[in-house]
Design a protein around this motif. Structure first.
Motif, PDB file in Angstrom:
ATOM      1  N   UNK A  41      11.134  13.541   6.833  1.00 48.87           N
ATOM      2  CA  UNK A  41      11.887  12.302   7.050  1.00 48.87           C
ATOM      3  C   UNK A  41      12.352  11.704   5.727  1.00 48.87           C
ATOM      4  N   UNK A  42      11.473  11.663   4.738  1.00 47.08           N
ATOM      5  CA  UNK A  42      11.865  11.134   3.430  1.00 47.08           C
ATOM      6  C   UNK A  42      12.923  12.015   2.776  1.00 47.08           C
ATOM      7  N   UNK A  43      12.750  13.305   2.861  1.00 50.63           N
ATOM      8  CA  UNK A  43      13.724  14.213   2.241  1.00 50.63           C
ATOM      9  C   UNK A  43      15.094  14.092   2.906  1.00 50.63           C
ATOM     10  N   UNK A  44      15.119  13.738   4.189  1.00 51.73           N
ATOM     11  CA  UNK A  44      16.382  13.597   4.913  1.00 51.73           C
ATOM     12  C   UNK A  44      16.986  12.197   4.783  1.00 51.73           C
ATOM     13  N   UNK A  45      16.332  11.314   4.025  1.00 50.75           N
ATOM     14  CA  UNK A  45      16.956  10.036   3.725  1.00 50.75           C
ATOM     15  C   UNK A  45      16.295   8.790   4.273  1.00 50.75           C
ATOM     16  N   UNK A  46      15.190   8.950   5.006  1.00 54.83           N
ATOM     17  CA  UNK A  46      14.459   7.771   5.481  1.00 54.83           C
ATOM     18  C   UNK A  46      14.047   6.927   4.274  1.00 54.83           C
ATOM     19  N   UNK A  47      14.209   5.612   4.397  1.00 51.75           N
ATOM     20  CA  UNK A  47      13.898   4.717   3.284  1.00 51.75           C
ATOM     21  C   UNK A  47      12.408   4.422   3.183  1.00 51.75           C
ATOM     22  N   UNK A  48      11.753   4.238   4.335  1.00 54.12           N
ATOM     23  CA  UNK A  48      10.320   3.970   4.356  1.00 54.12           C
ATOM     24  C   UNK A  48       9.759   4.351   5.716  1.00 54.12           C
ATOM     25  N   UNK A  49       8.456   4.528   5.763  1.00 51.95           N
ATOM     26  CA  UNK A  49       7.764   4.862   7.010  1.00 51.95           C
ATOM     27  C   UNK A  49       6.661   3.838   7.222  1.00 51.95           C
ATOM     28  N   UNK A  50       6.642   3.244   8.421  1.00 49.23           N
ATOM     29  CA  UNK A  50       5.580   2.316   8.794  1.00 49.23           C
ATOM     30  C   UNK A  50       4.629   3.062   9.734  1.00 49.23           C
ATOM     31  N   UNK A  51       3.484   3.519   9.242  1.00 49.74           N
ATOM     32  CA  UNK A  51       2.536   4.199  10.123  1.00 49.74           C
ATOM     33  C   UNK A  51       1.724   3.166  10.895  1.00 49.74           C
ATOM     34  N   UNK A  52       1.719   3.256  12.194  1.00 50.22           N
ATOM     35  CA  UNK A  52       0.976   2.291  13.010  1.00 50.22           C
ATOM     36  C   UNK A  52      -0.018   3.023  13.895  1.00 50.22           C
ATOM     37  N   UNK A  53      -1.054   2.309  14.297  1.00 49.88           N
ATOM     38  CA  UNK A  53      -2.145   2.951  15.021  1.00 49.88           C
ATOM     39  C   UNK A  53      -1.916   3.051  16.520  1.00 49.88           C
ATOM     40  N   UNK A 118      -5.845   3.923  -3.091  1.00 49.16           N
ATOM     41  CA  UNK A 118      -4.469   4.387  -3.254  1.00 49.16           C
ATOM     42  C   UNK A 118      -4.305   5.582  -2.327  1.00 49.16           C
ATOM     43  N   UNK A 119      -3.275   5.556  -1.480  1.00 53.24           N
ATOM     44  CA  UNK A 119      -3.097   6.584  -0.453  1.00 53.24           C
ATOM     45  C   UNK A 119      -1.735   7.242  -0.601  1.00 53.24           C
ATOM     46  N   UNK A 120      -1.724   8.577  -0.615  1.00 53.13           N
ATOM     47  CA  UNK A 120      -0.487   9.343  -0.548  1.00 53.13           C
ATOM     48  C   UNK A 120      -0.606  10.353   0.582  1.00 53.13           C
ATOM     49  N   UNK A 121       0.531  10.927   1.002  1.00 50.94           N
ATOM     50  CA  UNK A 121       0.503  11.927   2.069  1.00 50.94           C
ATOM     51  C   UNK A 121       1.035  13.257   1.560  1.00 50.94           C
ATOM     52  N   UNK A 122       0.492  14.342   2.121  1.00 53.40           N
ATOM     53  CA  UNK A 122       0.818  15.682   1.628  1.00 53.40           C
ATOM     54  C   UNK A 122       1.122  16.643   2.763  1.00 53.40           C
ATOM     55  N   UNK A 123       1.980  17.599   2.456  1.00 55.64           N
ATOM     56  CA  UNK A 123       2.324  18.690   3.373  1.00 55.64           C
ATOM     57  C   UNK A 123       2.726  19.882   2.518  1.00 55.64           C
ATOM     58  N   UNK A 124       2.994  21.000   3.153  1.00 53.93           N
ATOM     59  CA  UNK A 124       3.527  22.127   2.381  1.00 53.93           C
ATOM     60  C   UNK A 124       4.949  21.838   1.903  1.00 53.93           C
ATOM     61  N   UNK A 125       5.618  20.882   2.542  1.00 54.37           N
ATOM     62  CA  UNK A 125       6.967  20.512   2.124  1.00 54.37           C
ATOM     63  C   UNK A 125       6.963  19.921   0.713  1.00 54.37           C
ATOM     64  N   UNK A 126       5.977  19.083   0.427  1.00 54.43           N
ATOM     65  CA  UNK A 126       5.932  18.429  -0.890  1.00 54.43           C
ATOM     66  C   UNK A 126       4.706  18.818  -1.706  1.00 54.43           C
ATOM     67  N   UNK A 233       1.910   1.415   0.481  1.00 58.13           N
ATOM     68  CA  UNK A 233       1.856   0.114  -0.199  1.00 58.13           C
ATOM     69  C   UNK A 233       2.293  -0.977   0.771  1.00 58.13           C
ATOM     70  N   UNK A 234       1.459  -1.975   0.914  1.00 58.79           N
ATOM     71  CA  UNK A 234       1.782  -3.132   1.764  1.00 58.79           C
ATOM     72  C   UNK A 234       2.208  -2.726   3.173  1.00 58.79           C
ATOM     73  N   UNK A 235       1.470  -1.793   3.749  1.00 56.49           N
ATOM     74  CA  UNK A 235       1.696  -1.407   5.134  1.00 56.49           C
ATOM     75  C   UNK A 235       2.802  -0.407   5.366  1.00 56.49           C
TER      76      UNK A 235
END
Length: 240
Positions: A41-53, A118-126, A233-235
């Motif tokens: 999603x980020x690579x395709x141009x999404x500006x931000x992602x809001x992960x919700x439960x 501090x939280x980051x997300x990972x995949x084989x894509x990045x 950061x900040x949700x």
């Protein structure tokens, strides 16, 4: 003597309290499929992602300008949402500059579980971008495998092993964590054919639809790469 940072791997969210220290950088992995979707999603141009439960939280963003809502439960898309949890929903889609509100069975919950770090997300894509980020970050690392509803799964430790192996090879890290060593072994065994290696896994037998099989092949051997490391950061997940 140059101090080396530590790597730990936590195999499931139910074990995270034993690893949490409030200061390490936490790398969230939900390889099949949430963190792979986030990378795409980020690579395709999404500006931000809001992960919700919850689904209810995600639906609050419905009909808000420049927002997309996506949801998955038990590998299945949910009625009333723009997308499910497939990377192919974002490839060649009109998502540039938009915000994605995403809720999934495991991955988005894991992000919130670790939010005191501090939280980051990972995949084989990045993968390569994540490794570079962690080396430059110069901090202890906890790799948190999202697992399946709090229990161990086979796919997330594979990526944990790939990350750990590259970090150890950088000579900037050390580890006395057996689950990290096990992750490297799993990655080494499966690396020649990850899709085949997971053929008897719970995930592969949970949903055998053509769509999920296609998604699985992509997440294990992506056709695109990304230099973006999403950071929470900040949700919101934003580009680091």
């Amino acid at each position: 003597m140059i101090k080396k940072n530590n790597i730990s791997v936590c195999f499931s969210t139910d074990q995270f309290e034993k690893y949490s220290d409030g200061k390490s950088t936490v790398v969230i992995i939900d390889l099949l499929r949430a963190t792979s979707v986030i990378s795409v999603a980020f690579e395709c141009g999404i500006e931000s992602v809001i992960p919700v439960k919850t689904l209810k939280e995600a639906l609050k963003y419905k009909n808000i300008k420049n927002h997309i809502i996506a949801a998955e439960r038990n590998t299945l898309p949910i009625d009333g949402f723009d997308y499910g949890n497939s990377p192919y929903h974002y490839l060649d889609a009109d998502v540039k500059g938009k915000t994605l509100a995403l809720t999934t069975t495991n991955g988005t919950k894991a992000i919130h579980l670790a939010k005191e770090h501090k939280v980051i997300t990972a995949s084989f894509v990045n993968l390569d971008a994540v490794v570079k980020y962690l080396i430059n970050d110069n901090n202890d690392i906890i790799i948190l495998c999202s697992g399946w509803k709090g229990i161990f799964n086979l796919e997330d430790p594979i990526l944990a092993g790939a990350i750990s192996e590259k970090l150890l090879n950088s000579n900037s890290f050390l580890s006395n964590c057996d689950s990290m060593r096990a992750s490297i072994q799993l990655y080494s065994i499966g690396k020649p054919d990850l899709f085949g290696y997971l053929s008897k896994s719970a995930y592969r037998n949970r949903n055998k639809s053509e769509g999920v099989i296609k998604d699985t092949r992509f997440c294990l051997n992506p056709t695109i790469k990304s230099s973006i490391v999403p950071i929470f950061i900040n949700g919101k997940l934003i580009k680091s």
